[in-house]
Design an enzyme around this catalytic site. Structure first.
Site, PDB file in Angstrom:
ATOM      1  N   SER A   1       0.828  -1.218   0.000  1.00 15.87           N
ATOM      2  CA  SER A   1       0.000   0.000   0.000  1.00 15.87           C
ATOM      3  C   SER A   1       0.857   1.260   0.000  1.00 15.87           C
ATOM      4  O   SER A   1       2.041   1.220   0.330  1.00 15.87           O
ATOM      5  CB  SER A   1      -0.888   0.026   1.246  1.00 15.87           C
TER       6      SER A   1
HETATM    7  N1  SAM Z   1       1.077  -5.640   4.497  1.00 15.87           N
HETATM    8  C1  SAM Z   1       1.641  -5.895   3.212  1.00 15.87           C
HETATM    9  C2  SAM Z   1       2.936  -5.174   2.997  1.00 15.87           C
HETATM   10  O1  SAM Z   1       3.398  -4.465   3.896  1.00 15.87           O
HETATM   11  O2  SAM Z   1       3.501  -5.354   1.907  1.00 15.87           O
HETATM   12  C3  SAM Z   1       0.687  -5.628   2.083  1.00 15.87           C
HETATM   13  C4  SAM Z   1      -0.414  -6.591   2.061  1.00 15.87           C
HETATM   14  S1  SAM Z   1      -1.223  -6.818   0.519  1.00 15.87           S
HETATM   15  C5  SAM Z   1      -2.132  -5.328   0.361  1.00 15.87           C
HETATM   16  C6  SAM Z   1      -2.422  -8.032   1.096  1.00 15.87           C
HETATM   17  C7  SAM Z   1      -1.833  -9.367   1.371  1.00 15.87           C
HETATM   18  O3  SAM Z   1      -2.811 -10.135   2.073  1.00 15.87           O
HETATM   19  C8  SAM Z   1      -1.479 -10.155   0.140  1.00 15.87           C
HETATM   20  O4  SAM Z   1      -0.138 -10.543   0.165  1.00 15.87           O
HETATM   21  C9  SAM Z   1      -2.412 -11.372   0.193  1.00 15.87           C
HETATM   22  O5  SAM Z   1      -1.859 -12.543  -0.336  1.00 15.87           O
HETATM   23  C10 SAM Z   1      -2.666 -11.472   1.680  1.00 15.87           C
HETATM   24  N2  SAM Z   1      -3.861 -12.214   2.083  1.00 15.87           N
HETATM   25  C11 SAM Z   1      -5.097 -12.219   1.531  1.00 15.87           C
HETATM   26  N3  SAM Z   1      -5.917 -13.030   2.225  1.00 15.87           N
HETATM   27  C12 SAM Z   1      -5.181 -13.561   3.239  1.00 15.87           C
HETATM   28  C13 SAM Z   1      -5.459 -14.465   4.298  1.00 15.87           C
HETATM   29  N4  SAM Z   1      -6.678 -15.025   4.487  1.00 15.87           N
HETATM   30  N5  SAM Z   1      -4.473 -14.769   5.155  1.00 15.87           N
HETATM   31  C14 SAM Z   1      -3.234 -14.250   5.001  1.00 15.87           C
HETATM   32  N6  SAM Z   1      -2.906 -13.402   4.012  1.00 15.87           N
HETATM   33  C15 SAM Z   1      -3.870 -13.037   3.149  1.00 15.87           C
END
Ligand code: SAM
Length: 209
Positions: A56
């Site tokens: 983000s």
């Molecule tokens: N916090 C991250 C960073 O600092 O780069 C960005 C996160 S990105 C916007 C959202 C992430 O959530 C993705 O990598 C996706 O694979 C993960 N995600 C989606 N559903 C999930 C779940 N049920 N459990 C764990 N991770 C999940």
């Protein structure tokens, strides 16, 4: 923009927590973006991190982090490790960070970066974060960095009394609102912050795809 100009910029977007601003100076965003995007690492924009996922924009990461109101002694759970940037910031702001990622290649890559940067208080778990992480619960704070359908009950259960959860929630990816929940007397008091746009939270208590 260099990292100190970037810090003044974050202040201009409403970030006042000195510890959060200091953490942004300590964590090199350049390490968490794709090599081709390093020159854009200090722009206030979301960037791709592979596997169709994104990191983000820093002003939003800063705002979500500030909403956790961390003092330094907390145990924090992050759902959605992605690049690992958010967890890297949390590692400077809390005592212990647990972060869950459903895509194993992203989880493995984040582990490598944490090792390289010497972040020893982060544990990366590969799995479905919509179930939380019961083994280490309860948590002082939970941050979800993917868009949820609603706030999973499992996460509310795993939050300590007085604990805070920051989570984007919405009926569709185009209709998400960032919410902050504070757990009081076993119930969550919810505050709406602002409209946001996150990739979906996929899992048993999230979206199916
Ligand atoms: N916090 C991250 C960073 O600092 O780069 C960005 C996160 S990105 C916007 C959202 C992430 O959530 C993705 O990598 C996706 O694979 C993960 N995600 C989606 N559903 C999930 C779940 N049920 N459990 C764990 N991770 C999940």
């Amino acid at each position: 923009m260099d990292s100190s100009t970037f810090n003044s910029y974050l202040q201009s977007t409403g970030i006042t927590d000195k510890r959060v601003l200091e953490a942004f100076l300590k964590v090199p965003r350049t390490e968490f973006v794709l090599t081709k995007d390093i020159y854009r690492a200090y722009e206030d924009i979301p960037l791709p991190i592979g596997e169709g996922q994104t990191i983000s924009q820093p002003s939003l990461v800063a705002q979500m982090t500030q909403e956790l109101k961390l003092k330094g002694n907390e145990k924090v759970l992050e759902i959605g490790t992605g690049s690992g940037y958010q967890a890297g910031l949390l590692s400077h702001l809390a005592n212990k960070v647990y972060t869950i990622e459903r895509i194993s290649s992203l989880a493995n890559h984040a582990r490598l970066i944490f090792k390289k940067l010497g972040y020893k208080n982060i544990k990366v778990v590969t799995g479905d974060g919509t179930k939380g992480l019961k083994k280490y619960a309860p948590y002082h704070a939970i941050i979800v960095t993917a868009g949820a359908r609603d706030i999973p009950q499992q996460l509310i259960k795993q939050l300590k009394k007085g604990g805070r959860i920051v989570i984007p929630v919405g009926k569709s990816p185009a209709d998400q609102i960032l919410q902050v929940g504070v757990k009081r007397h076993g119930e969550l008091k919810i505050y709406d912050i602002e409209p946001v746009k996150f990739v979906p939270l996929i899992g048993k208590f999230g979206w199916s795809k």
